[in-house]
Design an enzyme around this catalytic site. Structure first.
Site, PDB file in Angstrom:
ATOM      1  N   ASN A 135       5.987  10.178 -10.475  1.00  0.00           N
ATOM      2  CA  ASN A 135       7.029   9.561 -11.301  1.00  0.00           C
ATOM      3  C   ASN A 135       6.824  10.064 -12.745  1.00  0.00           C
ATOM      4  O   ASN A 135       5.977  10.934 -12.991  1.00  0.00           O
ATOM      5  CB  ASN A 135       7.017   8.028 -11.165  1.00  0.00           C
ATOM      6  N   GLY A 162      13.276   7.171 -12.491  1.00  0.00           N
ATOM      7  CA  GLY A 162      13.824   5.812 -12.642  1.00  0.00           C
ATOM      8  C   GLY A 162      15.336   5.864 -12.746  1.00  0.00           C
ATOM      9  O   GLY A 162      16.010   6.467 -11.910  1.00  0.00           O
ATOM     10  N   GLY A 166       0.862  -1.181   0.000  1.00  0.00           N
ATOM     11  CA  GLY A 166       0.000   0.000   0.000  1.00  0.00           C
ATOM     12  C   GLY A 166       0.892   1.221   0.000  1.00  0.00           C
ATOM     13  O   GLY A 166       1.821   1.315   0.813  1.00  0.00           O
ATOM     14  N   ASP A 179       7.923   4.692  -3.088  1.00  0.00           N
ATOM     15  CA  ASP A 179       7.452   4.985  -1.724  1.00  0.00           C
ATOM     16  C   ASP A 179       8.636   5.189  -0.779  1.00  0.00           C
ATOM     17  O   ASP A 179       8.597   6.049   0.102  1.00  0.00           O
ATOM     18  CB  ASP A 179       6.574   3.837  -1.215  1.00  0.00           C
ATOM     19  N   GLU A 200      -4.654   6.615  -3.155  1.00  0.00           N
ATOM     20  CA  GLU A 200      -5.355   5.326  -3.059  1.00  0.00           C
ATOM     21  C   GLU A 200      -6.513   5.406  -2.069  1.00  0.00           C
ATOM     22  O   GLU A 200      -7.110   4.402  -1.726  1.00  0.00           O
ATOM     23  CB  GLU A 200      -4.376   4.205  -2.678  1.00  0.00           C
TER      24      GLU A 200
HETATM   25  O1  RIB Z   1       3.742   1.693  -4.609  1.00  0.00           O
HETATM   26  C1  RIB Z   1       3.690   0.299  -4.440  1.00  0.00           C
HETATM   27  C2  RIB Z   1       2.369  -0.100  -3.867  1.00  0.00           C
HETATM   28  O2  RIB Z   1       1.364   0.210  -4.800  1.00  0.00           O
HETATM   29  C3  RIB Z   1       2.229  -1.572  -3.597  1.00  0.00           C
HETATM   30  O3  RIB Z   1       2.684  -1.950  -2.330  1.00  0.00           O
HETATM   31  C4  RIB Z   1       0.747  -1.823  -3.815  1.00  0.00           C
HETATM   32  O4  RIB Z   1       0.037  -2.060  -2.656  1.00  0.00           O
HETATM   33  C5  RIB Z   1       0.221  -0.597  -4.550  1.00  0.00           C
HETATM   34  O5  RIB Z   1      -0.600   0.137  -3.786  1.00  0.00           O
END
Ligand code: RIB
Length: 297
Positions: free
Chosen positions: A181, A219, A38, A249, A137
């Site tokens: 990105n 990247g 996540g 992340d 998200e």
């Molecule tokens: O950025 C990577 C994440 O994106 C993953 O861990 C997955 O859960 C998605 O949300």
């Protein structure tokens, strides 16, 4: 300074594949693994593993909820503002890894239950100069509300606008740092940033939308920051990528952690590059993020 992360907690269901199957086709994959991910939780874990004081605001659901909660807590994230929802699954990310790169399909599940009320409760202990990080998200209207509250308090805000989505105009102007990105940057501006000219054009468009600082991860080309009259570039470390999941992340969590310690933007970028280079050499999301002692920059 405290770092608040508003965002998602997902269970990542990962499989390696030799290529992407076409419709109606089955391919044999390998190395199935379920692990905590996540974007929100990964960023929170990155902050915590790298030495920052992290407070996460989010929701877990019926399936995998306790496991996801225990995992982030185990990495030292403060979880008082992560709610349990009983009538929906936790967020699920189906991840196919091909040649070290990932393709993700997300069911956000409980992440969609985050509310403005939860933001109010969590930010009631925030102070001027603390940091707020979010991604997309969870409900965008809730992210927008969180950023409004954060700016009222005098916090420093960073939006990682992923997955790319249409955003209300006001949200851009509430961002001290807007950190996409390359693909996301192209979605928001129509310009794919690669090379100084297109990076400048892309950053210019984002600044005209209202963001203060543009931080783009590129990247293998590294990362760039374009702020008021400044342009910084950080080189990417050369490593063999095994799985890029969580690398972006890690970069975000590491960047904000160093800023919260008083580092300059350039120093924070360099540290973030070093940390994310380690993440890509390992499989999985939160489990692949390095601890502070591993990062040499
Ligand atoms: O950025 C990577 C994440 O994106 C993953 O861990 C997955 O859960 C998605 O949300």
């Amino acid at each position: 300074m405290k770092i608040y992360v508003v965002g998602s907690l997902n269970m990542d269901l990962v499989i390696n594949a030799p290529f992407m199957p076409k419709s109606g086709m089955t391919v044999t994959g390998s190395g199935f693994m379920a692990n905590a991910g996540g974007k929100g939780a990964n960023q929170a874990v990155a902050v915590s593993k790298l030495g920052g004081a992290c407070y996460m605001v989010g929701c877990v659901g019926k399936e995998f909820g306790e496991e996801l909660l225990a995992t982030v807590r185990g990495y030292g994230v403060h979880t008082d503002h992560i709610a349990r929802v009983q009538d929906v699954s936790s967020g699920i990310a189906m991840i196919t890894v091909i040649d070290g790169d990932n393709r993700i399909i997300l069911d956000r599940g409980a992440n969609g239950r985050l509310t403005c009320d939860m933001i109010d409760k969590a930010l009631s202990s925030a102070r001027k100069g603390d940091y707020l990080i979010a991604q997309l998200e969870t409900e965008i209207s809730v992210v927008q509300y969180a950023f409004r509250r954060a700016k009222d308090i005098g916090m420093v805000t960073l939006l990682n606008p992923a997955p790319a989505a249409k955003l209300p105009h006001e949200l851009f102007s509430l961002c001290d740092y807007f950190a996409p990105n390359q693909t996301e940057a192209e979605f928001y501006t129509g310009v794919y940033p690669s090379g100084n000219d297109s990076i400048a054009a892309c950053a210019d468009r984002l600044k005209r939308l209202g963001v203060r600082g543009v931080l783009i991860t590129l990247g293998e080309e590294g990362s760039v920051f374009v702020g008021d009259g400044v342009f910084y570039k950080a080189e990417a470390r050369r490593v063999k990528a095994v799985d890029t999941t969580g690398a972006g992340d890690t970069y975000i969590g590491a960047f904000v952690t160093r800023l919260s310690e008083g580092a300059s933007v350039e120093q924070a970028m360099d540290f973030a590059s070093a940390a994310s280079a380690i993440t890509v050499t390992r499989r999985g999301a939160q489990q692949s993020i390095p601890v502070r002692e591993e990062v040499k920059n």
